[in-house]
Structure formats: C-alpha cells, structure tokens
Design an enzyme around this catalytic site. Sequence first.
Site, PDB file in Angstrom:
ATOM      1  N   HIS A  22       0.835  -1.196   0.000  1.00 61.93           N
ATOM      2  CA  HIS A  22       0.000   0.000   0.000  1.00 61.93           C
ATOM      3  C   HIS A  22       0.875   1.253   0.000  1.00 61.93           C
ATOM      4  CE1 HIS A  22      -2.769   2.891   2.219  1.00 61.93           C
ATOM      5  NE2 HIS A  22      -3.511   2.520   1.192  1.00 61.93           N
ATOM      6  N   GLU A  24       1.154  -0.733  -5.032  1.00 62.05           N
ATOM      7  CA  GLU A  24       0.084   0.212  -5.361  1.00 62.05           C
ATOM      8  C   GLU A  24       0.605   1.577  -5.794  1.00 62.05           C
ATOM      9  OE1 GLU A  24      -2.060   2.214  -2.310  1.00 62.05           O
ATOM     10  OE2 GLU A  24      -3.930   2.159  -3.415  1.00 62.05           O
ATOM     11  N   GLU A  66      -4.469   3.173  -8.752  1.00 60.74           N
ATOM     12  CA  GLU A  66      -5.812   3.677  -8.420  1.00 60.74           C
ATOM     13  C   GLU A  66      -6.045   5.006  -9.110  1.00 60.74           C
ATOM     14  OE1 GLU A  66      -6.760   4.298  -4.240  1.00 60.74           O
ATOM     15  OE2 GLU A  66      -8.520   5.492  -4.802  1.00 60.74           O
ATOM     16  N   HIS A  90      -1.105  10.228  -3.275  1.00 59.52           N
ATOM     17  CA  HIS A  90      -2.381   9.763  -2.727  1.00 59.52           C
ATOM     18  C   HIS A  90      -3.499  10.782  -2.837  1.00 59.52           C
ATOM     19  CE1 HIS A  90      -5.362   9.060   0.505  1.00 59.52           C
ATOM     20  NE2 HIS A  90      -5.283   7.834   0.043  1.00 59.52           N
ATOM     21  N   ASP A 131      -1.290   5.300  -6.270  1.00 58.14           N
ATOM     22  CA  ASP A 131      -2.424   6.234  -6.352  1.00 58.14           C
ATOM     23  C   ASP A 131      -2.049   7.286  -7.395  1.00 58.14           C
ATOM     24  OD1 ASP A 131      -4.118   5.199  -4.232  1.00 58.14           O
ATOM     25  OD2 ASP A 131      -2.625   5.966  -2.826  1.00 58.14           O
TER      26      ASP A 131
HETATM   27  O1  G3P Z   1      -6.787   1.730  -2.693  1.00 58.90           O
HETATM   28  C1  G3P Z   1      -6.896   0.974  -1.544  1.00 58.90           C
HETATM   29  C2  G3P Z   1      -6.700   1.903  -0.450  1.00 58.90           C
HETATM   30  O2  G3P Z   1      -5.493   2.547  -0.716  1.00 58.90           O
HETATM   31  C3  G3P Z   1      -7.836   2.848  -0.429  1.00 58.90           C
HETATM   32  O3  G3P Z   1      -7.627   3.847   0.411  1.00 58.90           O
HETATM   33  O4  G3P Z   1      -7.284   6.196   0.700  1.00 58.90           O
HETATM   34  O5  G3P Z   1      -5.369   4.657   0.982  1.00 58.90           O
HETATM   35  O6  G3P Z   1      -6.243   5.153  -1.288  1.00 58.90           O
HETATM   36  P1  G3P Z   1      -6.582   5.020   0.182  1.00 58.90           P
HETATM   37 CA    CA Z   2      -5.246   3.695  -2.821  1.00 58.33          CA
END
Ligand code: G3P
Ligand code: CA
Length: 316
Positions: free
Chosen positions: A18, A45, A149, A60, A47
């Site tokens: 993450h 991940e 994302e 993010h 963002d």
């Molecule tokens: O994308 C999964 C998780 O990361 C969702 O929450 O706010 O950390 O992007 P966030």
């Molecule tokens: Ca995310």
Amino acid sequence: MITFTSQIIAAKPLVIAHRGASGYLPEHTLESVILAYAQGADFIEQDLVVTKDSKIIVLHDIHLETVTNVEQIFPSRKRQDGRYYALDFTLAELKTLNVHERQDAKGKQVFPNRYQGEGTFHIATFEEQIELIQQLNRQFNKTTGLYPEIKSPAWHRKQGVDISQLVMAILRKHKLDDADKTIYVQCFDFAETQRLRNDLGAKVKLIQLIGENDWLESPTDYDFLKTPAGLEAIAKVAQGIGPWIPQLVDLKTMQPTAFVKQAHVAGLQVHPYTFRKDALPENVNQEQTLQLLFERLKVDGIFTDFTDTVVNYLAD
Ligand code: G3P
Ligand code: CA
C-alpha cells in the site's frame, strides 16, 4: 521480456504494498517501491493524480501539503481554500519538492514511529514506477504487479481533465491493458469503473473500492454497493472489490460480517485495505488480525503498509 505476466489464479492471498513500503519510507516514492519489492510484495500500489501538464504522478491526494514541502517552495501557489493542488503544478515544478512522511493539518507526523530521517525523496511519475518494477522483474525474474488507483475522477473532470483517458493511454503504451497481465486498476467511483469497462474499453482487471457515503470520497452510493444487488452490479464490470477492513469485521467483537461471503458468491475477489501493524484496534494483535482476515474471512489479498509482516505471516 517477461515482466508482467499472468497470475490470475493466486495460490496464496495477494500481498499488495500500500503506497509502496509506506510503513518504513515516505509513501509512493521510488525508494518505497524498491523496499516493497525487496520485501516480496505481489503487487505495488500507485495512487494516481494529474499534473498541470497532463502527466500522471503517483500521489495519494489531489493536494500536496500533507506529504511534501510545497508550502515552503511555492508559498504563493495555494488556492483560495488554502490547499496546494498537484493539478496547478507542472511535473518539473513537482520534481523540486521533497516528499516527507504524511503529516496532519497541524504538521504532526501521522504515524510517529515511521521514518524520522531528513532524507530527500521525490514525487515519482506512474511511468517511472512502471519502468522500475519492470526492470526489477526482468533482473530478478519475478512478476511483481502494479495496482494503480484512479483518484478523484469526478473532481478531475470538473477541472477539465479526464484522468481515466490519460491512465488508459499509459497502460496501452506499455501493453498493460490486458486481463492476463499482473495488474489491477482500482477506483472508488463506481460510475468511473463502469465507464472504464463499458465506454473506454478497458480490458485490464478492475477492482471497485468500497468506502462509506459520509467520507464524500466520490458520488458513489456505497450503501447500495454493499448489498447483494450492488455486488452483482460490480461483478458485471469488475473482477473484485477493495473494501475497508471494518466493513468485513466488527472491530469491537472481532466477528465477521457477511460481506466477504456475499462478494465471493457474486464471483468477486476481495482485497481489503489497509493492514497497518502500528494502527491496530486495541483489543487485537497483528497475528489475530491476519488470522481473522486470511483464515476465517478468506480474503483474496490485502493492502498493507507492512509488506514484510504479511509476507512472513503467509510464509509460516
Ligand atoms: O486503494 C486501496 C486503499 O489505498 C484505499 O484507500 O485512501 O489509501 O487510497 P486510500
Ligand atoms: Ca489507494
């Protein structure tokens, strides 16, 4: 070049780093990606948000001040609401910023025991992260995947920017818009997930993130998506869901809800967010939490700031 080959049927649940190895290094930096890779993440991940010159960067938030020194470097560039938006800066300008540990509105580090150094870290582009992971895969003969994302598509659209088109162009350039590649694309906005599949012709595996309506994360009605009918609607366009862990388990009693079972009945994979060993509920330890998620709930993957902890747990 074998870099993002298929891993459709996972023997083990997927470990999704993450924001990289964000439990140890400033989130989403290349250094954080390298550490997550070395710790054995199955997926890393990203963002994604858009810059003034239409580049896709890994960040993010649509805002910059919680993880960078933008207020020191460009003090006059805030909007009327006092926030600094990535969309108002060129990539060259953004590259001059230092990325630091996430801070709250008062400038206090959100996770105080994480990275406390003064090192210099930079914002990375999506393509830099693709290339980095691709090169590491080639050299280590691995297939670590990407898990981008699409952030705030409705907000970007209001600003005159189609983030999904820009992301899809990058995926196609790198031959990643392919259901057989080790990549999932995630989004909180269900209308956008449907648009990706139905209007933009996305072939890549999609994950619908599930939030709560009062977060105002997107125009999506999450109360509907959490119902069996909502899950069926998701299954028409996506391969899985990314729910928030408290939607899967009552954190007071640690009893499972029916959500994972219902998602599996709908044919959806379940990749909850976010396992943080430094932010567990008071009544449980990390072993109990992971046991509950993997052994009882049987989730198919998990987002974690601590890839090493989850990899070690699954290896035992
Ligand atoms: O994308 C999964 C998780 O990361 C969702 O929450 O706010 O950390 O992007 P966030
Ligand atoms: Ca995310």
